[in-house]
Design a protein around this motif. Structure first.
Motif, PDB file in Angstrom:
ATOM      1  N   SER A   1      -7.401   6.480 -37.556  1.00  0.00           N
ATOM      2  CA  SER A   1      -6.670   5.700 -38.551  1.00  0.00           C
ATOM      3  C   SER A   1      -5.389   5.123 -37.942  1.00  0.00           C
ATOM      4  N   ILE A   2      -4.874   4.088 -38.573  1.00  0.00           N
ATOM      5  CA  ILE A   2      -3.679   3.409 -38.078  1.00  0.00           C
ATOM      6  C   ILE A   2      -2.435   4.209 -38.472  1.00  0.00           C
ATOM      7  N   GLU A   3      -1.560   4.416 -37.501  1.00  0.00           N
ATOM      8  CA  GLU A   3      -0.320   5.167 -37.716  1.00  0.00           C
ATOM      9  C   GLU A   3       0.814   4.248 -38.156  1.00  0.00           C
ATOM     10  N   CYS A   4       0.946   3.079 -37.498  1.00  0.00           N
ATOM     11  CA  CYS A   4       2.050   2.176 -37.833  1.00  0.00           C
ATOM     12  C   CYS A   4       1.725   0.735 -37.451  1.00  0.00           C
ATOM     13  N   LEU A   5       2.432  -0.178 -38.109  1.00  0.00           N
ATOM     14  CA  LEU A   5       2.346  -1.604 -37.822  1.00  0.00           C
ATOM     15  C   LEU A   5       3.671  -2.042 -37.217  1.00  0.00           C
ATOM     16  N   TYR A   6       3.625  -2.991 -36.306  1.00  0.00           N
ATOM     17  CA  TYR A   6       4.830  -3.605 -35.744  1.00  0.00           C
ATOM     18  C   TYR A   6       4.894  -5.032 -36.283  1.00  0.00           C
ATOM     19  N   TRP A   7       6.006  -5.382 -36.895  1.00  0.00           N
ATOM     20  CA  TRP A   7       6.139  -6.621 -37.651  1.00  0.00           C
ATOM     21  C   TRP A   7       7.404  -7.354 -37.219  1.00  0.00           C
ATOM     22  N   THR A   8       7.328  -8.672 -37.037  1.00  0.00           N
ATOM     23  CA  THR A   8       8.522  -9.473 -36.775  1.00  0.00           C
ATOM     24  C   THR A   8       8.632 -10.546 -37.846  1.00  0.00           C
ATOM     25  N   GLU A   9       9.855 -10.993 -38.098  1.00  0.00           N
ATOM     26  CA  GLU A   9      10.053 -12.037 -39.104  1.00  0.00           C
ATOM     27  C   GLU A   9       9.406 -13.343 -38.670  1.00  0.00           C
ATOM     28  N   ARG A  10       9.420 -13.610 -37.386  1.00  0.00           N
ATOM     29  CA  ARG A  10       8.888 -14.879 -36.883  1.00  0.00           C
ATOM     30  C   ARG A  10       7.362 -14.912 -36.793  1.00  0.00           C
ATOM     31  N   SER A  11       6.745 -13.822 -36.337  1.00  0.00           N
ATOM     32  CA  SER A  11       5.303 -13.818 -36.068  1.00  0.00           C
ATOM     33  C   SER A  11       4.490 -12.924 -36.987  1.00  0.00           C
ATOM     34  N   GLY A  12       5.126 -12.179 -37.888  1.00  0.00           N
ATOM     35  CA  GLY A  12       4.380 -11.290 -38.773  1.00  0.00           C
ATOM     36  C   GLY A  12       3.850 -10.081 -38.019  1.00  0.00           C
ATOM     37  N   LEU A  13       2.596  -9.724 -38.258  1.00  0.00           N
ATOM     38  CA  LEU A  13       1.972  -8.573 -37.607  1.00  0.00           C
ATOM     39  C   LEU A  13       1.736  -8.897 -36.134  1.00  0.00           C
ATOM     40  N   VAL A  14       2.385  -8.151 -35.243  1.00  0.00           N
ATOM     41  CA  VAL A  14       2.237  -8.404 -33.815  1.00  0.00           C
ATOM     42  C   VAL A  14       1.519  -7.271 -33.078  1.00  0.00           C
ATOM     43  N   ALA A  15       1.484  -6.083 -33.686  1.00  0.00           N
ATOM     44  CA  ALA A  15       0.810  -4.955 -33.042  1.00  0.00           C
ATOM     45  C   ALA A  15       0.570  -3.863 -34.075  1.00  0.00           C
TER      46      ALA A  15
ATOM     47  N   LYS B   1      -0.688   0.567 -34.042  1.00  0.00           N
ATOM     48  CA  LYS B   1      -0.988   1.726 -33.218  1.00  0.00           C
ATOM     49  C   LYS B   1      -1.792   2.739 -34.029  1.00  0.00           C
ATOM     50  N   TYR B   2      -2.861   3.222 -33.412  1.00  0.00           N
ATOM     51  CA  TYR B   2      -3.668   4.269 -34.029  1.00  0.00           C
ATOM     52  C   TYR B   2      -3.028   5.631 -33.796  1.00  0.00           C
ATOM     53  N   ARG B   3      -3.402   6.604 -34.601  1.00  0.00           N
ATOM     54  CA  ARG B   3      -2.863   7.966 -34.475  1.00  0.00           C
ATOM     55  C   ARG B   3      -3.248   8.614 -33.135  1.00  0.00           C
ATOM     56  N   ASN B   4      -4.326   8.152 -32.520  1.00  0.00           N
ATOM     57  CA  ASN B   4      -4.739   8.707 -31.233  1.00  0.00           C
ATOM     58  C   ASN B   4      -3.994   8.082 -30.057  1.00  0.00           C
ATOM     59  N   GLY B   5      -3.017   7.173 -30.349  1.00  0.00           N
ATOM     60  CA  GLY B   5      -2.192   6.577 -29.301  1.00  0.00           C
ATOM     61  C   GLY B   5      -2.635   5.203 -28.835  1.00  0.00           C
ATOM     62  N   VAL B   6      -3.845   4.782 -29.185  1.00  0.00           N
ATOM     63  CA  VAL B   6      -4.322   3.459 -28.790  1.00  0.00           C
ATOM     64  C   VAL B   6      -3.530   2.404 -29.554  1.00  0.00           C
ATOM     65  N   CYS B   7      -3.065   1.403 -28.818  1.00  0.00           N
ATOM     66  CA  CYS B   7      -2.230   0.360 -29.419  1.00  0.00           C
ATOM     67  C   CYS B   7      -2.871  -0.998 -29.175  1.00  0.00           C
ATOM     68  N   TRP B   8      -2.942  -1.816 -30.205  1.00  0.00           N
ATOM     69  CA  TRP B   8      -3.459  -3.187 -30.097  1.00  0.00           C
ATOM     70  C   TRP B   8      -2.302  -4.138 -30.286  1.00  0.00           C
ATOM     71  N   VAL B   9      -2.182  -5.119 -29.390  1.00  0.00           N
ATOM     72  CA  VAL B   9      -1.081  -6.070 -29.411  1.00  0.00           C
ATOM     73  C   VAL B   9      -1.633  -7.484 -29.461  1.00  0.00           C
ATOM     74  N   ARG B  10      -1.090  -8.286 -30.353  1.00  0.00           N
ATOM     75  CA  ARG B  10      -1.457  -9.708 -30.393  1.00  0.00           C
ATOM     76  C   ARG B  10      -0.782 -10.385 -29.216  1.00  0.00           C
ATOM     77  N   THR B  11      -1.542 -11.064 -28.408  1.00  0.00           N
ATOM     78  CA  THR B  11      -0.983 -11.628 -27.179  1.00  0.00           C
ATOM     79  C   THR B  11      -0.485 -13.056 -27.351  1.00  0.00           C
ATOM     80  N   SER B  12      -0.858 -13.728 -28.408  1.00  0.00           N
ATOM     81  CA  SER B  12      -0.386 -15.099 -28.599  1.00  0.00           C
ATOM     82  C   SER B  12       0.787 -15.117 -29.561  1.00  0.00           C
ATOM     83  N   ARG B  13       1.743 -15.972 -29.319  1.00  0.00           N
ATOM     84  CA  ARG B  13       2.896 -16.234 -30.179  1.00  0.00           C
ATOM     85  C   ARG B  13       3.814 -15.040 -30.397  1.00  0.00           C
ATOM     86  N   ILE B  14       3.945 -14.131 -29.453  1.00  0.00           N
ATOM     87  CA  ILE B  14       4.940 -13.060 -29.579  1.00  0.00           C
ATOM     88  C   ILE B  14       6.217 -13.561 -28.943  1.00  0.00           C
ATOM     89  N   LYS B  15       7.291 -13.625 -29.734  1.00  0.00           N
ATOM     90  CA  LYS B  15       8.587 -14.100 -29.226  1.00  0.00           C
ATOM     91  C   LYS B  15       9.680 -13.207 -29.710  1.00  0.00           C
TER      92      LYS B  15
END
Length: 120
Positions: A90-104, A106-120
């Motif tokens: 299951s997902i542990e947390c979301l990383y959010w920016t005002e400019r790009s919204g959801l950018v990454a 992280k699952y509870r097992n430590g695996v992290c998914w990151v959006r690679t386009s438009r991160i500023k």
């Protein structure tokens, strides 16, 4: 008794299909403003993650965070306030920016998914 006045907005995302028939849109965030009460509610709904917050998105982190080789600054960390599904998948947390919204996320097992386009 009448319901209090409110204005709401939903943001949907289209995910890449897991199968050839899964092309649907998924609710990501709902923002509800109650003008008479001067309140705002943010509801995050992403895969198995759900969190509802009143007033704000939490603390703005201004440090630099490295996630899978991508730099992230000026971000919010959205975590579930309830225990929810404690499974490693299951997902542990979301990383959010005002400019790009959801950018990454992280699952509870430590695996992290990151959006690679438009991160500023």
């Amino acid at each position: 008794m009448a319901k209090p006045a409110y204005n709401g907005m939903d943001v949907f995302v289209k995910c890449l299909p897991a199968g050839k028939f899964d092309l649907g849109y998924h609710l990501l965030i709902t923002i509800i403003k109650y003008p008479q009460a001067h309140k705002t509610e943010y509801i995050f709904s992403f895969r198995d993650f759900f969190e509802s917050r009143e007033a704000d998105l939490g603390k703005l982190h201004q440090d630099t965070l490295m996630l899978n080789g991508s730099r992230l600054t000026d971000y919010y960390v959205i975590t579930e306030s309830s225990l929810g599904d404690a499974a490693h998948s299951s997902i542990e947390c979301l990383y959010w920016t005002e400019r790009s919204g959801l950018v990454a996320y992280k699952y509870r097992n430590g695996v992290c998914w990151v959006r690679t386009s438009r991160i500023k």
